[in-house]
Design a protein around this motif. Structure first.
Motif, short mmCIF file in Angstrom:
data_model
loop_
_atom_site.label_atom_id
_atom_site.label_comp_id
_atom_site.label_asym_id
_atom_site.label_seq_id
_atom_site.Cartn_x
_atom_site.Cartn_y
_atom_site.Cartn_z
N LEU A 28 -2.31 10.43 -1.99
CA LEU A 28 -1.80 11.13 -0.82
C LEU A 28 -2.56 10.72 0.43
CD1 LEU A 28 -0.02 13.32 0.45
CD2 LEU A 28 -1.75 15.01 -0.22
N SER A 29 -3.88 10.68 0.34
CA SER A 29 -4.70 10.29 1.48
C SER A 29 -4.38 8.87 1.92
CB SER A 29 -6.18 10.40 1.11
OG SER A 29 -7.01 9.87 2.10
N PHE A 30 -4.25 7.95 0.96
CA PHE A 30 -3.98 6.55 1.30
C PHE A 30 -2.57 6.37 1.85
CE2 PHE A 30 -7.10 5.40 -2.36
CZ PHE A 30 -8.17 5.80 -1.56
N ALA A 77 1.77 -6.67 -6.47
CA ALA A 77 0.98 -5.44 -6.39
C ALA A 77 1.48 -4.41 -7.40
CB ALA A 77 1.04 -4.86 -4.97
N LEU A 78 2.80 -4.26 -7.53
CA LEU A 78 3.36 -3.31 -8.50
C LEU A 78 3.08 -3.75 -9.93
CD1 LEU A 78 6.83 -2.23 -7.03
CD2 LEU A 78 4.85 -0.78 -7.53
N ALA A 79 3.17 -5.05 -10.18
CA ALA A 79 2.87 -5.55 -11.53
C ALA A 79 1.41 -5.24 -11.89
CB ALA A 79 3.13 -7.06 -11.60
N GLY A 80 0.51 -5.47 -10.95
CA GLY A 80 -0.90 -5.15 -11.20
C GLY A 80 -1.12 -3.65 -11.37
N LEU A 81 -0.40 -2.84 -10.59
CA LEU A 81 -0.53 -1.39 -10.69
C LEU A 81 -0.16 -0.90 -12.10
CD1 LEU A 81 -0.94 1.35 -9.10
CD2 LEU A 81 1.55 1.36 -8.85
N SER A 139 0.83 -1.20 0.00
CA SER A 139 0.00 0.00 0.00
C SER A 139 0.86 1.25 0.00
CB SER A 139 -0.93 -0.01 1.22
OG SER A 139 -1.76 1.12 1.22
N LEU A 140 1.90 1.27 0.83
CA LEU A 140 2.78 2.44 0.91
C LEU A 140 3.49 2.67 -0.41
CD1 LEU A 140 3.76 4.63 2.83
CD2 LEU A 140 5.62 3.10 3.52
N LEU A 141 3.99 1.61 -1.01
CA LEU A 141 4.75 1.75 -2.25
C LEU A 141 3.87 2.17 -3.41
CD1 LEU A 141 7.59 1.46 -3.40
CD2 LEU A 141 7.06 -0.90 -3.98
N THR A 142 2.73 1.51 -3.58
CA THR A 142 1.86 1.84 -4.71
C THR A 142 1.25 3.23 -4.56
OG1 THR A 142 0.02 0.66 -3.63
CG2 THR A 142 1.30 -0.55 -5.28
N ASN A 143 0.92 3.62 -3.32
CA ASN A 143 0.38 4.96 -3.12
C ASN A 143 1.45 6.03 -3.30
OD1 ASN A 143 -2.45 4.54 -2.51
ND2 ASN A 143 -1.78 3.54 -0.65
N GLY A 144 2.67 5.75 -2.84
CA GLY A 144 3.76 6.68 -3.07
C GLY A 144 4.02 6.88 -4.55
N SER A 150 5.14 -8.83 3.72
CA SER A 150 4.63 -7.59 3.14
C SER A 150 5.55 -7.07 2.04
CB SER A 150 4.47 -6.53 4.24
OG SER A 150 3.84 -5.38 3.76
N PHE A 151 6.87 -7.19 2.24
CA PHE A 151 7.81 -6.77 1.20
C PHE A 151 7.67 -7.64 -0.05
CE2 PHE A 151 10.11 -4.37 4.45
CZ PHE A 151 10.52 -3.26 3.72
N LEU A 152 7.45 -8.94 0.12
CA LEU A 152 7.27 -9.81 -1.04
C LEU A 152 5.96 -9.51 -1.77
CD1 LEU A 152 8.50 -13.24 0.40
CD2 LEU A 152 9.67 -11.77 -1.25
N ALA A 153 4.94 -9.13 -1.02
CA ALA A 153 3.64 -8.86 -1.62
C ALA A 153 3.66 -7.64 -2.53
CB ALA A 153 2.59 -8.68 -0.53
N GLN A 154 4.67 -6.78 -2.36
CA GLN A 154 4.73 -5.58 -3.20
C GLN A 154 5.00 -5.92 -4.67
OE1 GLN A 154 8.22 -2.99 -2.69
NE2 GLN A 154 9.19 -4.65 -1.58
N LEU A 155 5.64 -7.07 -4.95
CA LEU A 155 5.98 -7.41 -6.33
C LEU A 155 4.74 -7.63 -7.19
CD1 LEU A 155 9.05 -9.73 -5.63
CD2 LEU A 155 9.04 -7.30 -6.23
#
Length: 242
Positions: free
Chosen positions: A169-171, A203-207, A51-56, A196-201
């Protein structure tokens, strides 16, 4: 265990695509689907890094941030205070998914009905902190950041790209506040952090996939996709928490 990992990766890929296309939905989709296989606190701990990475990414890939921050800083303060004040709610929440789901269904139906709201500029100084505090309490109770943040931001009549950046920004602020709450309750352990760090991969691909889709959407189609997403996620949360 392998099936569990594949399921989590699939959830974050799907949630990332929804977020990329509509500017929101990663925590909502992920919490709803992860809640089928784990406790809310565990699911919330998995959400922090993706969430932090995709929102950033969503915030920094838009226009210059400072003017938007000046306009929304009262709301951001309210989010922090509301989340911290309601920090024990996520531990004690029973039926929180159903409450959130019903709210999302109602908001989705109202949005698809084409009725629009507007917040007069003179109301923003006092309404923004209230909307932020209510969002913070909802974050603490359910682990997701959608309401009433998204309706409030939409009522500011921002254009498509500004709205996506404002939601990011809100998220981001909501995620940081939620991470503080989780750490204070010993839910941010090394194992949860690693997962959580592994889940970012995924998530970023989907983003990235979702962003490509959003670039091809007309504003009206974008708006309908946003409300349909809210409606479907709301129905899922109601049924999953039944």
């Amino acid at each position: 265990m392998e099936t569990h990992i594949i399921y989590i990766a699939t959830v974050f890929l799907l949630a990332g695509m929804v977020k990329g296309a509509t500017g929101m939905g990663l925590p909502t989709v992920a919490m709803g689907l992860l809640g089928l296989v784990m406790a809310p606190m565990e699911a919330a701990a998995l959400l922090v890094v993706p969430s932090l990475l995709t929102n950033g990414w969503q915030v920094l890939s838009g226009r210059p941030l400072y003017p938007l921050w000046l306009r929304l800083r009262g709301m951001m303060t309210g989010i922090c205070l509301g989340t911290l004040a309601g920090g024990t709610l996520l531990l004690q929440a029973q039926g929180g998914g159903r409450v959130l789901g019903l709210a999302l269904v109602l908001y989705g139906l109202l949005g698809l009905g084409e009725r629009t709201w507007a917040v007069p500029e003179r109301w923003e100084p006092w309404l923004a902190p209230l909307a932020g505090a209510a969002t913070g309490l909802m974050t603490a109770a359910t682990g997701v950041f959608v309401l009433p943040a998204v309706p409030y931001l939409q009522a500011l009549r921002l254009d498509k790209d500004e709205l996506v950046q404002a939601m990011g920004l809100s998220f981001t602020v909501s995620t940081l506040a939620l991470a503080v709450v989780l750490a204070a309750h010993d839910a941010w352990q090394p194992a949860a952090a690693g997962a959580s760090f592994l889940a970012q991969l995924p998530a970023l691909a989907g983003l990235l996939l979702g962003q490509r889709l959003r670039g091809r959407l007309q504003p009206q189609v974008f708006r309908r996709c946003l409300f349909i997403t809210l409606l479907l996620v709301g129905v899922h949360l109601v049924l999953a928490d039944a």
